[in-house]
Write an enzyme that holds these catalytic residues in place. Structure first.
Site, PDB file in Angstrom:
ATOM      1  N   ASN A   9       0.851  -1.188   0.000  1.00 48.57           N
ATOM      2  CA  ASN A   9       0.000   0.000   0.000  1.00 48.57           C
ATOM      3  C   ASN A   9       0.888   1.238   0.000  1.00 48.57           C
ATOM      4  O   ASN A   9       1.594   1.495   0.987  1.00 48.57           O
ATOM      5  CB  ASN A   9      -0.901  -0.016   1.238  1.00 48.57           C
ATOM      6  CG  ASN A   9      -1.879   1.156   1.263  1.00 48.57           C
ATOM      7  OD1 ASN A   9      -1.744   2.119   0.525  1.00 48.57           O
ATOM      8  ND2 ASN A   9      -2.866   1.066   2.140  1.00 48.57           N
ATOM      9  N   THR A  11       0.258   4.304   0.395  1.00 50.63           N
ATOM     10  CA  THR A  11      -0.168   5.442   1.220  1.00 50.63           C
ATOM     11  C   THR A  11      -0.168   5.136   2.718  1.00 50.63           C
ATOM     12  O   THR A  11      -0.575   5.979   3.516  1.00 50.63           O
ATOM     13  CB  THR A  11      -1.587   5.889   0.813  1.00 50.63           C
ATOM     14  OG1 THR A  11      -2.516   4.831   1.063  1.00 50.63           O
ATOM     15  CG2 THR A  11      -1.631   6.264  -0.659  1.00 50.63           C
ATOM     16  N   SER A  12       0.291   3.965   3.139  1.00 49.90           N
ATOM     17  CA  SER A  12       0.282   3.612   4.557  1.00 49.90           C
ATOM     18  C   SER A  12       1.365   4.347   5.337  1.00 49.90           C
ATOM     19  O   SER A  12       2.500   4.460   4.867  1.00 49.90           O
ATOM     20  CB  SER A  12       0.490   2.104   4.742  1.00 49.90           C
ATOM     21  OG  SER A  12      -0.654   1.383   4.363  1.00 49.90           O
ATOM     22  N   THR A  41      -4.546  -0.058  -5.221  1.00 54.05           N
ATOM     23  CA  THR A  41      -5.128   1.110  -5.878  1.00 54.05           C
ATOM     24  C   THR A  41      -6.309   1.615  -5.041  1.00 54.05           C
ATOM     25  O   THR A  41      -6.645   1.055  -4.004  1.00 54.05           O
ATOM     26  CB  THR A  41      -5.621   0.752  -7.287  1.00 54.05           C
ATOM     27  OG1 THR A  41      -6.746  -0.152  -7.170  1.00 54.05           O
ATOM     28  CG2 THR A  41      -4.511   0.081  -8.090  1.00 54.05           C
ATOM     29  N   GLY A  67      -0.483  -1.234   6.279  1.00 54.02           N
ATOM     30  CA  GLY A  67      -0.974  -1.216   7.649  1.00 54.02           C
ATOM     31  C   GLY A  67      -1.842  -2.421   7.949  1.00 54.02           C
ATOM     32  O   GLY A  67      -1.927  -3.377   7.165  1.00 54.02           O
ATOM     33  N   ASP A  68      -2.518  -2.349   9.090  1.00 53.90           N
ATOM     34  CA  ASP A  68      -3.400  -3.444   9.484  1.00 53.90           C
ATOM     35  C   ASP A  68      -4.546  -3.619   8.497  1.00 53.90           C
ATOM     36  O   ASP A  68      -5.053  -4.725   8.311  1.00 53.90           O
ATOM     37  CB  ASP A  68      -3.956  -3.190  10.890  1.00 53.90           C
ATOM     38  CG  ASP A  68      -2.873  -3.284  11.961  1.00 53.90           C
ATOM     39  OD1 ASP A  68      -1.930  -4.074  11.780  1.00 53.90           O
ATOM     40  OD2 ASP A  68      -2.969  -2.570  12.967  1.00 53.90           O
ATOM     41  N   LEU A  71      -3.346  -5.812   5.562  1.00 53.77           N
ATOM     42  CA  LEU A  71      -3.296  -7.199   6.006  1.00 53.77           C
ATOM     43  C   LEU A  71      -4.695  -7.776   6.146  1.00 53.77           C
ATOM     44  O   LEU A  71      -4.947  -8.928   5.762  1.00 53.77           O
ATOM     45  CB  LEU A  71      -2.550  -7.285   7.343  1.00 53.77           C
ATOM     46  CG  LEU A  71      -2.476  -8.680   7.977  1.00 53.77           C
ATOM     47  CD1 LEU A  71      -1.715  -9.645   7.075  1.00 53.77           C
ATOM     48  CD2 LEU A  71      -1.834  -8.608   9.356  1.00 53.77           C
ATOM     49  N   THR A  94       0.222   2.600  10.978  1.00 52.05           N
ATOM     50  CA  THR A  94       0.347   3.430  12.180  1.00 52.05           C
ATOM     51  C   THR A  94       0.490   2.592  13.438  1.00 52.05           C
ATOM     52  O   THR A  94       1.460   2.706  14.172  1.00 52.05           O
ATOM     53  CB  THR A  94      -0.868   4.370  12.309  1.00 52.05           C
ATOM     54  OG1 THR A  94      -1.005   5.118  11.098  1.00 52.05           O
ATOM     55  CG2 THR A  94      -0.683   5.334  13.466  1.00 52.05           C
ATOM     56  N   GLU A 283     -11.061  -1.618  12.576  1.00 53.26           N
ATOM     57  CA  GLU A 283     -11.956  -0.966  11.635  1.00 53.26           C
ATOM     58  C   GLU A 283     -13.396  -1.256  12.040  1.00 53.26           C
ATOM     59  O   GLU A 283     -13.682  -2.249  12.709  1.00 53.26           O
ATOM     60  CB  GLU A 283     -11.720  -1.480  10.201  1.00 53.26           C
ATOM     61  CG  GLU A 283     -10.302  -1.330   9.703  1.00 53.26           C
ATOM     62  CD  GLU A 283      -9.906   0.111   9.462  1.00 53.26           C
ATOM     63  OE1 GLU A 283     -10.804   0.956   9.268  1.00 53.26           O
ATOM     64  OE2 GLU A 283      -8.692   0.405   9.472  1.00 53.26           O
TER      65      GLU A 283
END
Length: 305
Positions: A9, A11-12, A41, A67-68, A71, A94, A283
């Site tokens: 990713n 952007t993580s 994407t 990030g998580d 995964l 993070t 999340e």
């Protein structure tokens, strides 16, 4: 030659993993894999779709670099399949809860990838949460109650600017507005019915970066750790947090219940619609009622114990 797919990713986290893709691929080749990469994407569930594709194509290893959330998508892609590739983690998010629990280096992408060179793997339990309309797999924890909002309340912009402190800022804000919820929690050897400000169902001991909330030292025994916190005054709640930091001493408190269980049925018994969401791996998951089950030793991970 075994095949490995790096799913990353861009952007993580603070530091983009894109700068280390070449290094990670080189480590995979050193480990004996035919290595390739895929950049996620903005398309919905792109990491999940790619994980399904490469698993069905017979790849031996998927490396999750993000990030998580990245995964989580990969796990939800491969968990339902009959044949599942191994999974390695290069944490670039993070909190990086699962990587933290597996002792994967979190500040050096290449060092995280080099864990693969040790060849140490373990089949770990994962969780399955489902209702009549929803099915979701998870590797770290699930929970209900307003305290769990701390893990998903910060926006991605706040996480990017403030990092881990974003969670702490929201945690302090939420402490001031805690409202108990009436629930029925049915586990292997009992039932809790009453008010709670928080319940957590854990597979590892790391939640939102905190490592002493749930004592779950075993990752492959087929059990969740279930923590239930009864309503209490803010002063006592702060004391519980202090006891938790002090080597899990909060578990002996009368306001806390801790048990191990293979399953959990969670039902909401009040009419307050705020906070109905169940938090799954940091999340927003879905709403009550839900059934959780432990899938014992379901996926093989590279670990660094």
């Amino acid at each position: 030659m075994p095949k490995a797919r790096l799913i990353y990713n861009p952007t993580s986290g603070h530091k983009p993993v894109t700068t280390s893709v070449v290094d990670i691929l080189a480590v995979l080749e050193e480990a004996g894999f035919e290595a390739s990469s895929f950049q996620t994407t903005e398309e919905k569930d792109s990491a999940k779709s790619e994980a399904i594709r490469v698993a069905k194509a017979g790849f031996d290893l998927i490396v999750s670099a993000g990030g998580d959330g990245t995964l989580d998508q990969i796990i939800n892609g491969i968990a339902p399949l009959e044949t599942r590739p191994k999974v390695a983690i290069v944490p670039a998010g993070t909190a990086n809860d699962f990587a933290r629990a597996l002792h994967i280096p979190r500040n050096n992408f290449k060092a995280a990838a080099e864990v693969i060179l040790k060849g140490q793997t373990q089949k770990l339990d994962i969780g399955h949460a489902y209702s009549k309309t929803h099915s979701q797999y998870f590797v770290n924890n699930a929970g209900g109650g307003h305290v769990t909002e701390v893990t998903y309340a910060p926006t991605w912009q706040q996480k990017s600017v403030f990092g881990y402190s974003a969670y702490l800022m929201h945690g302090v804000k939420l402490l001031a507005g805690l409202q108990p919820r009436k629930v029925r929690l049915t586990y292997d050897n009992g039932v809790f019915e009453g008010e709670t400000v928080l319940f957590l169902l854990g597979l590892t001991n790391s939640i939102g970066g905190f490592e002493k909330i749930l004592p779950v030292p075993e990752f492959s025994d087929g059990y969740f750790g279930l923590l239930i916190v009864k309503p209490t005054k803010i002063r006592r709640l702060l004391r519980l947090i202090k006891l938790a930091v002090d080597d899990c001493k909060h578990l002996a408190d009368n306001d806390v219940i801790f048990v191990k269980t293979k399953t959990l049925q969670a039902e909401l018994l009040d009419d307050n619609q705020h906070g109905n969401d169940v938090n799954i791996d940091g999340e927003k998951g879905t709403t009550f009622p839900l059934l959780f089950e432990n899938l014992t030793q379901h996926i093989e991970f590279y670990v660094n114990f």
